[in-house]
Design an enzyme around this catalytic site. Sequence first.
Site, mmCIF file in Angstrom:
data_model
loop_
_atom_site.group_PDB
_atom_site.id
_atom_site.type_symbol
_atom_site.label_atom_id
_atom_site.label_comp_id
_atom_site.label_asym_id
_atom_site.label_seq_id
_atom_site.Cartn_x
_atom_site.Cartn_y
_atom_site.Cartn_z
ATOM 1 N N ARG A 80 0.843 -1.204 0.000
ATOM 2 C CA ARG A 80 0.000 0.000 0.000
ATOM 3 C C ARG A 80 0.881 1.258 0.000
ATOM 4 O O ARG A 80 0.556 2.237 -0.664
ATOM 5 C CB ARG A 80 -0.933 -0.024 1.213
ATOM 6 C CG ARG A 80 -2.071 0.973 1.105
ATOM 7 C CD ARG A 80 -3.112 0.751 2.166
ATOM 8 N NE ARG A 80 -2.582 0.943 3.506
ATOM 9 C CZ ARG A 80 -3.238 0.641 4.632
ATOM 10 N NH1 ARG A 80 -4.460 0.123 4.566
ATOM 11 N NH2 ARG A 80 -2.701 0.854 5.800
ATOM 12 N N LYS A 183 -2.858 6.295 1.098
ATOM 13 C CA LYS A 183 -2.753 6.800 2.467
ATOM 14 C C LYS A 183 -1.836 8.020 2.500
ATOM 15 O O LYS A 183 -0.665 7.930 2.867
ATOM 16 C CB LYS A 183 -2.227 5.682 3.375
ATOM 17 C CG LYS A 183 -2.715 5.787 4.815
ATOM 18 C CD LYS A 183 -2.406 4.511 5.572
ATOM 19 C CE LYS A 183 -2.774 4.626 7.033
ATOM 20 N NZ LYS A 183 -4.207 4.512 7.310
ATOM 21 N N GLU A 219 -16.501 5.862 4.001
ATOM 22 C CA GLU A 219 -15.820 5.308 5.172
ATOM 23 C C GLU A 219 -15.730 6.358 6.268
ATOM 24 O O GLU A 219 -16.074 7.515 6.069
ATOM 25 C CB GLU A 219 -14.422 4.795 4.804
ATOM 26 C CG GLU A 219 -13.464 5.871 4.316
ATOM 27 C CD GLU A 219 -12.034 5.351 4.176
ATOM 28 O OE1 GLU A 219 -11.579 4.585 5.029
ATOM 29 O OE2 GLU A 219 -11.383 5.727 3.189
HETATM 30 C C1 LIG Z 1 -5.266 3.667 7.546
HETATM 31 C C2 LIG Z 1 -6.698 3.908 7.181
HETATM 32 C C3 LIG Z 1 -7.681 2.913 7.361
HETATM 33 C C4 LIG Z 1 -7.416 1.603 8.054
HETATM 34 O O1 LIG Z 1 -6.542 0.781 7.353
HETATM 35 P P1 LIG Z 1 -5.848 -0.450 8.095
HETATM 36 O O2 LIG Z 1 -4.910 -0.991 7.089
HETATM 37 O O3 LIG Z 1 -6.924 -1.399 8.439
HETATM 38 O O4 LIG Z 1 -5.200 0.106 9.306
HETATM 39 C C5 LIG Z 1 -8.957 3.191 6.908
HETATM 40 N N1 LIG Z 1 -9.281 4.370 6.345
HETATM 41 C C6 LIG Z 1 -8.366 5.346 6.173
HETATM 42 C C7 LIG Z 1 -8.788 6.620 5.550
HETATM 43 C C8 LIG Z 1 -7.046 5.138 6.576
HETATM 44 O O5 LIG Z 1 -6.150 6.105 6.397
#
Ligand SMILES: *Cc1c(COP(=O)(O)O)cnc(C)c1O
Length: 338
Positions: A80, A183, A219
Amino acid sequence: MENIEWGKLGFNYYKTAYNVRFHFADGKWGDMEVTDDEYMRMHISAACLHYGLELFEGLKAFRGEDGKVRLFRPDENAKRLRSSAERLCLPMPSIEMFVDACKELVRRNADFIPPYGTGASLYLRPMLIGSKACLGVKAVDEADFIIFCSPVGPYFKEGMKPIKAVIDREQDRSAPRGTGDVKVGGNYASSIFSGERAHRNGYSNVLFLDSAKHEFIEEFGAANFFGIRQGCYITPKSTSILPSITNKSLRQIALDLGLEVQERPVALEELDTFEEVGACGTAAVISPVGQLYDLDTQKVYDYGSEVGEYSRKMYDALQDIQYGRAKDKYNWTVEVEM
Ligand SMILES: *Cc1c(COP(=O)(O)O)cnc(C)c1O
């Protein structure tokens, strides 16, 4: 070495012994540097400071029941991070470089890995920044990849408890073809304002809708959404949702528990039909949602004050793997030889 009160730790920065760093210049990554310096010297014109060329990751190391230390799916975080880097035109660390650096960081900070049974864990924060000095907006060929860590407490200190969240249409966290699926810090910058407003009103999280029409569920600010309905685990599919590794793992666990799994656009109206709703991510694994309040329509969605049956089962199943209490049949964990 001071005595850390593991059970009292929250999700805060706590100074550890070392962090690890790599510098990218002249078309290649340099060797790993291990340092106890918490600061970095940076040019005031560095691209990350002006144009948001910053991305990050978050993962945890757990001390298991058997005393072994395990990272949870670090290869997924590496992949990622690479996709985030590609999106921001920053150099991409290899998967091996990422995972090896995480292991080295954990080994070097052994004293800061919370003991088994405290509910605490060691949170790793990899970050990648465009550090080249520039003024014009363009891709940069100089970057720093840094990983630091911090012991963090159990997310729910008094056991899992349903949270309250709001639906906010005033600000969106990302555009349909923006950077919502990677991210990057910028997504968080655009979610701060609505997050603060939610907190002021006693809500701990914001549920964002699709920014084009506000008709579909996307989300939470930093966690994916799932709902349970009639034996089915339902989670939104969209080009602007961050692909959560926790969600990916929960989908497999849901299947193992005999649930059907649906990953598809989820209409706002469906909120009325869920038996359980949860937010999922590395920090809490699952935050059950007890109540959702729609700021515009003032409609309240109530999912009860108890943790739902499947949320509980999935949470336990995932934690059992992370803490080495259950067989890791999908090889999700990576042991760190201490
Ligand atoms: C990091 C993040 C998540 C959660 O991802 P994980 O890999 O499960 O920790 C969900 N939504 C957003 C916007 C994020 O930045």
